[in-house]
Design a protein around this motif. Sequence first.
Motif, mmCIF file in Angstrom:
data_model
loop_
_atom_site.group_PDB
_atom_site.id
_atom_site.type_symbol
_atom_site.label_atom_id
_atom_site.label_comp_id
_atom_site.label_asym_id
_atom_site.label_seq_id
_atom_site.Cartn_x
_atom_site.Cartn_y
_atom_site.Cartn_z
ATOM 1 N N PRO A 214 33.612 25.264 45.025
ATOM 2 C CA PRO A 214 33.954 26.156 43.659
ATOM 3 C C PRO A 214 34.020 27.680 44.186
ATOM 4 C CG PRO A 214 32.971 24.354 42.685
ATOM 5 C CD PRO A 214 32.735 24.309 44.365
ATOM 6 N N GLY A 215 32.739 28.009 44.603
ATOM 7 C CA GLY A 215 32.612 29.470 44.988
ATOM 8 C C GLY A 215 33.407 30.028 45.945
ATOM 9 N N LEU A 216 33.857 29.087 47.034
ATOM 10 C CA LEU A 216 34.820 29.411 48.293
ATOM 11 C C LEU A 216 36.209 29.776 47.692
ATOM 12 C CD1 LEU A 216 33.637 27.171 51.045
ATOM 13 C CD2 LEU A 216 33.260 29.794 50.720
ATOM 14 N N GLY A 217 36.412 28.780 46.653
ATOM 15 C CA GLY A 217 37.692 28.960 45.847
ATOM 16 C C GLY A 217 38.080 30.056 45.178
ATOM 17 N N ILE A 218 36.803 30.773 44.661
ATOM 18 C CA ILE A 218 36.729 32.192 43.906
ATOM 19 C C ILE A 218 36.993 33.160 45.005
ATOM 20 C CG2 ILE A 218 35.291 33.743 42.746
ATOM 21 C CD1 ILE A 218 34.246 31.371 41.105
ATOM 22 N N VAL A 219 36.364 32.989 46.052
ATOM 23 C CA VAL A 219 36.458 34.020 47.009
ATOM 24 C C VAL A 219 38.169 34.102 47.607
ATOM 25 C CG1 VAL A 219 36.309 34.472 49.603
ATOM 26 C CG2 VAL A 219 34.296 33.676 48.166
ATOM 27 N N ALA A 220 39.053 32.948 47.754
ATOM 28 C CA ALA A 220 40.256 32.916 47.914
ATOM 29 C C ALA A 220 41.013 33.602 46.941
ATOM 30 C CB ALA A 220 40.511 31.564 48.220
ATOM 31 N N ALA A 221 40.763 33.350 45.645
ATOM 32 C CA ALA A 221 41.176 33.936 44.358
ATOM 33 C C ALA A 221 41.066 35.437 44.520
ATOM 34 C CB ALA A 221 40.818 33.301 43.267
ATOM 35 N N VAL A 222 40.035 36.070 44.760
ATOM 36 C CA VAL A 222 39.577 37.415 44.606
ATOM 37 C C VAL A 222 40.435 38.007 45.772
ATOM 38 C CG1 VAL A 222 37.997 38.992 45.288
ATOM 39 C CG2 VAL A 222 37.326 36.985 43.569
ATOM 40 N N LEU A 223 40.658 37.625 47.069
ATOM 41 C CA LEU A 223 41.412 37.893 48.123
ATOM 42 C C LEU A 223 42.933 38.059 47.569
ATOM 43 C CD1 LEU A 223 39.731 36.458 51.193
ATOM 44 C CD2 LEU A 223 39.404 38.496 50.384
ATOM 45 N N GLY A 224 43.348 36.888 46.896
ATOM 46 C CA GLY A 224 44.697 36.958 46.442
ATOM 47 C C GLY A 224 44.951 38.097 45.499
ATOM 48 N N ILE A 225 43.961 38.366 44.645
ATOM 49 C CA ILE A 225 44.226 39.553 43.649
ATOM 50 C C ILE A 225 43.969 40.757 44.450
ATOM 51 C CG2 ILE A 225 43.003 40.479 41.620
ATOM 52 C CD1 ILE A 225 44.287 37.912 40.891
ATOM 53 N N VAL A 226 43.374 40.756 45.346
ATOM 54 C CA VAL A 226 43.542 41.936 46.279
ATOM 55 C C VAL A 226 44.996 42.473 46.729
ATOM 56 C CG1 VAL A 226 42.623 43.310 48.314
ATOM 57 C CG2 VAL A 226 41.023 41.976 46.672
ATOM 58 N N ILE A 227 45.349 41.374 47.327
ATOM 59 C CA ILE A 227 46.823 41.475 47.600
ATOM 60 C C ILE A 227 47.663 41.617 46.685
ATOM 61 C CG2 ILE A 227 48.613 40.124 48.855
ATOM 62 C CD1 ILE A 227 46.495 38.556 50.459
ATOM 63 N N THR A 228 47.601 41.152 45.430
ATOM 64 C CA THR A 228 48.534 41.421 44.303
ATOM 65 C C THR A 228 48.410 42.981 44.037
ATOM 66 O OG1 THR A 228 47.909 39.412 43.306
ATOM 67 C CG2 THR A 228 48.779 40.943 41.941
ATOM 68 N N MET A 229 47.245 43.546 44.247
ATOM 69 C CA MET A 229 47.285 45.101 44.112
ATOM 70 C C MET A 229 48.376 45.781 44.699
ATOM 71 S SD MET A 229 45.048 45.478 41.562
ATOM 72 C CE MET A 229 45.556 43.929 41.030
ATOM 73 N N ASN A 230 48.766 45.241 45.891
ATOM 74 C CA ASN A 230 49.955 45.909 46.523
ATOM 75 C C ASN A 230 51.187 45.828 45.971
ATOM 76 O OD1 ASN A 230 48.131 46.790 48.676
ATOM 77 N ND2 ASN A 230 48.260 44.834 49.702
ATOM 78 N N PHE A 231 51.417 45.047 45.080
ATOM 79 C CA PHE A 231 52.661 44.489 44.474
ATOM 80 C C PHE A 231 52.818 45.134 43.048
ATOM 81 C CE2 PHE A 231 51.985 40.521 47.252
ATOM 82 C CZ PHE A 231 52.383 41.186 48.243
ATOM 83 N N LEU A 232 52.247 46.066 42.606
ATOM 84 C CA LEU A 232 52.106 46.651 41.269
ATOM 85 C C LEU A 232 53.317 47.301 40.966
ATOM 86 C CD1 LEU A 232 48.426 47.884 40.653
ATOM 87 C CD2 LEU A 232 49.405 45.583 39.939
ATOM 88 N N SER A 233 54.060 47.798 42.036
ATOM 89 C CA SER A 233 55.217 48.455 42.022
ATOM 90 C C SER A 233 56.360 47.748 41.893
ATOM 91 C CB SER A 233 55.127 49.786 42.873
ATOM 92 O OG SER A 233 55.235 49.181 44.203
ATOM 93 N N GLU A 234 56.277 46.347 42.219
ATOM 94 C CA GLU A 234 57.386 45.531 42.560
ATOM 95 C C GLU A 234 57.932 44.707 41.251
ATOM 96 O OE1 GLU A 234 57.304 43.107 45.974
ATOM 97 O OE2 GLU A 234 56.316 45.103 47.126
ATOM 98 N N GLY A 235 57.550 44.860 40.103
ATOM 99 C CA GLY A 235 57.763 44.378 38.870
ATOM 100 C C GLY A 235 56.963 43.091 38.678
ATOM 101 N N PRO A 236 57.047 42.622 37.332
ATOM 102 C CA PRO A 236 56.197 41.369 36.936
ATOM 103 C C PRO A 236 56.356 40.243 37.566
ATOM 104 C CG PRO A 236 57.862 42.098 35.297
ATOM 105 C CD PRO A 236 57.822 42.921 36.288
#
Length: 306
Positions: free
Chosen positions: A196-218
């Motif tokens: 479960p903790g490693l799953g959170i690590v993967a999720a956090v990395l995914g959120i970091v990547i999401t920050m790059n798409f803030l200008s691309e729409g919802p």
Amino acid sequence: TTEIYTLSLHDALPISQKVLSQSMLLIIGAVIVIASVLGGYVLHGGNLMVLWQPTEILIIGGAAVGSFVIANPLHTIKEVGKGVLSQLTGSPYNKSFYMDLLSLMYEIFDKSRKQGVMAIEEDIDNPESSQIFSRYPAIMKSKYLLAFITDYLRIISSGNMATHELEGMMENEIESRQHELEEPAHAVNKIADALPGLGIVAAVLGIVITMNFLSEGPERIGLSVAAALVGTFLGIWMGYGFVGPTSIAMEHTAKYEIKAYECAKSAIVATVSGQAPQMAIEFGRKALPSDKRPEFQELNDHVRSK
């Protein structure tokens, strides 16, 4: 010939039935976990393709394997592989195995009683060439149990150790062996706790990547966040749905093997105390778990058939 064939068929049936039962339970349990989670997700309107995130699987699975390698010695890693495989093939420690074990003990005790303790020295020194041991291939395959039996029979034949001293020595070895057998299950359980903790690590990395798409729409942001949350889902699902239960199943397998040692111990201590062979193996039979313990007459028939 008919009687011998009937006995052989009767002895073979419990083995196949038990192996089939263990394999089927493993498959049925996995199907229930997958069908319940994914089926409920689809019925709720979910899209299965969203859950297919190879990079999330790589992060979680790779980190889990890496941490497992860091935390455990090579011996434990090998034993975990064998333990997982045994869950697929079925544990050999079933009623038929225990009946063979008690039958072997009876033959050794009976020969010792009739011909003297020195008569079994050749059998216990070279069990591979012994006519008695060779009749029990399942016992011969269990190297640790075979060594346990022959070592203490050798002690009995070579000295006058007091019964309580012999029993204490056997209990210490059984306790040590139990720790060894449970170590792989504990190692797998720690990985289950970490997933479960490693799953959170993967999720956090995914959120970091999401920050790059803030200008691309919802829509683009929503897909990226969904992919990130899949990491948390996979970590929890794998940990509590598959890896954790596997560690518990491995513990059960270890307990059934330990019962074989306790059975042999009870029979050996009883014969050292002066019990007749038939009564000595009855002590061993009573040490077995009730779901795998043969009935008195069932064991008696098996000993006679051997």
